[in-house]
Design a protein around this motif. Structure first.
Motif, PDB file in Angstrom:
ATOM      1  N   ASP A  35       0.812  -1.212   0.000  1.00 56.60           N
ATOM      2  CA  ASP A  35       0.000   0.000   0.000  1.00 56.60           C
ATOM      3  C   ASP A  35       0.854   1.273   0.000  1.00 56.60           C
ATOM      4  N   GLY A  36       1.859   1.286  -0.877  1.00 57.56           N
ATOM      5  CA  GLY A  36       2.645   2.495  -1.088  1.00 57.56           C
ATOM      6  C   GLY A  36       3.752   2.758  -0.093  1.00 57.56           C
ATOM      7  N   GLY A  81       3.084   5.758  -4.051  1.00 65.24           N
ATOM      8  CA  GLY A  81       1.644   5.789  -3.894  1.00 65.24           C
ATOM      9  C   GLY A  81       0.891   5.147  -5.050  1.00 65.24           C
ATOM     10  N   GLN A  82       1.576   4.922  -6.163  1.00 61.93           N
ATOM     11  CA  GLN A  82       0.953   4.259  -7.311  1.00 61.93           C
ATOM     12  C   GLN A  82       0.919   2.740  -7.142  1.00 61.93           C
ATOM     13  N   ARG A 101       0.247  -0.776  -5.175  1.00 62.17           N
ATOM     14  CA  ARG A 101      -0.524  -1.431  -4.120  1.00 62.17           C
ATOM     15  C   ARG A 101       0.296  -2.529  -3.460  1.00 62.17           C
ATOM     16  N   HIS A 113      -2.408   0.475  -7.931  1.00 57.78           N
ATOM     17  CA  HIS A 113      -3.721   1.025  -7.607  1.00 57.78           C
ATOM     18  C   HIS A 113      -4.423   1.451  -8.897  1.00 57.78           C
ATOM     19  N   ASP A 132      -7.550   5.549  -7.280  1.00 55.43           N
ATOM     20  CA  ASP A 132      -7.166   5.161  -5.920  1.00 55.43           C
ATOM     21  C   ASP A 132      -5.720   5.482  -5.585  1.00 55.43           C
ATOM     22  N   LYS A 181      -2.502   7.082  -4.204  1.00 54.98           N
ATOM     23  CA  LYS A 181      -2.285   7.861  -2.991  1.00 54.98           C
ATOM     24  C   LYS A 181      -0.991   8.667  -3.106  1.00 54.98           C
ATOM     25  N   CYS A 241       1.665  12.793  -5.874  1.00 52.44           N
ATOM     26  CA  CYS A 241       0.386  12.095  -5.964  1.00 52.44           C
ATOM     27  C   CYS A 241      -0.091  11.948  -7.414  1.00 52.44           C
TER      28      CYS A 241
END
Length: 230
Positions: free
Chosen positions: A115-116, A146-147, A149, A164, A168, A170, A225
Motif C-alpha cells: 500500500d505504497g 503511492g501508485q 498497491r 492502484h 485510488d 495515494k 500524488c
C-alpha cells in the motif's frame, strides 16, 4: 628464448594442426552446454534459479577448459555433463516433491511494498539494496510509491508490481534519482512529506525537523500524488 618469436607468442608449444582440434573441441563444448539449456527449458538469465546458475557456470568452466587445453581430455567433460544432468533431474524431483526443500534451495518471494510503503523487514534483509529496488521501480514506469498497491521480490530477483487504480492512487515517495527530487531534513513549508527510506508519510510544518517515526530516517522529500501515465 628468442624475443618476438611469433610461433611461441601465438601458439606456444602446440603446432598449427591443433587449431583444427580446438574448433572440434569448441563445437563439442557448445553442444554440451546447449543440450543442457534445452533440457533445463528455454528461460532467460533473470529467470534461472540459483541452482541452475551454478550448474551452468560449472558446465561453462569444464567446457571452456576442454576447448583449448590440449592436455584436458574430452571424455571427463562428457562425464561432468552426464553427472550434472542427473543432479539437475534429482534436484528438480526433490523440489517438486518437497516444498520445504524447494524453499531452502531457491528461497521464496517476499513482499517489499504494501500500500505504497516499503516493508522494513524486506529492506533490511539484504537481498536487494534500496537504490537497486528504486531503479527496478523506475524501469517499470513508477514515479512514486503511492501508485503501487503491492510489490513482490521474486526468487529470481525480478519484481512483480500490482498497481492502484487511477482513482485510488495515494501520495507517495518519489522514486526518481536524487538529482530529480529535493531531499530535506527540515521542512521548507507545511506540506505532506515522504520518508526517503521507507516511504512513510508525515505532514510537517515550516522549519520542522523530525526523524521518521517508522524507521528513524531524518531525510524527507515532498510526497507526489500523480497517477500513472496510461
Amino acid at each position: 628464448m628468442n624475443a618476438f618469436d611469433w610461433h611461441r607468442v601465438l601458439l606456444g608449444d602446440v603446432n598449427t594442426g591443433f587449431l583444427g582440434e580446438v574448433v572440434a573441441r569448441t563445437l563439442m563444448a557448445y553442444v554440451v552446454v546447449f543440450l543442457f539449456l534445452k533440457i533445463a527449458g528455454r528461460r532467460g538469465v533473470r529467470q534461472l534459479s540459483l541452482f541452475e546458475l551454478v550448474v551452468i557456470l560449472t558446465l561453462g568452466s569444464a567446457a571452456g577448459d576442454v576447448t583449448f587445453y590440449e592436455d584436458v581430455p574430452v571424455l571427463p567433460v562428457l562425464v561432468v555433463f552426464l553427472a550434472m544432468i542427473i543432479l539437475y533431474r534429482l534436484t528438480t524431483f526433490l523440489t517438486e516433491r518437497s516444498g520445504r526443500f524447494g524453499e531452502w534451495l531457491e528461497g521464496k518471494p517476499f513482499l517489499i511494498i504494501r500500500d505504497g510503503v516499503f516493508e522494513l523487514k524486506a529492506l533490511q534483509s539484504g537481498n536487494i539494496t534500496h537504490a537497486e529496488f528504486l531503479m527496478e521501480l523506475r524501469l517499470r514506469g513508477v514515479e512514486h510509491l503511492g501508485q503501487v498497491r503491492l510489490g513482490i521480490l521474486e526468487v529470481n530477483g525480478d519484481v512483480s508490481l500490482y498497481f492502484h487504480e487511477r482513482e485510488d492512487v495515494k501520495p507517495g515517495l518519489s522514486i526518481l534519482p536524487p538529482e530529480h527530487r529535493e531531499s530535506l531534513t527540515t521542512a521548507d513549508r507545511e506540506d505532506l512529506y515522504a520518508c526517503e527510506y521507507c516511504g512513510h508519510l508525515e505532514t510537517l510544518v515550516h522549519q520542522q525537523a523530525l526523524p521518521c517515526p517508522r524507521c528513524d530516517n531524518p531525510v524527507w522529500s515532498k510526497a507526489l500524488c500523480n497517477p500513472r501515465a496510461a
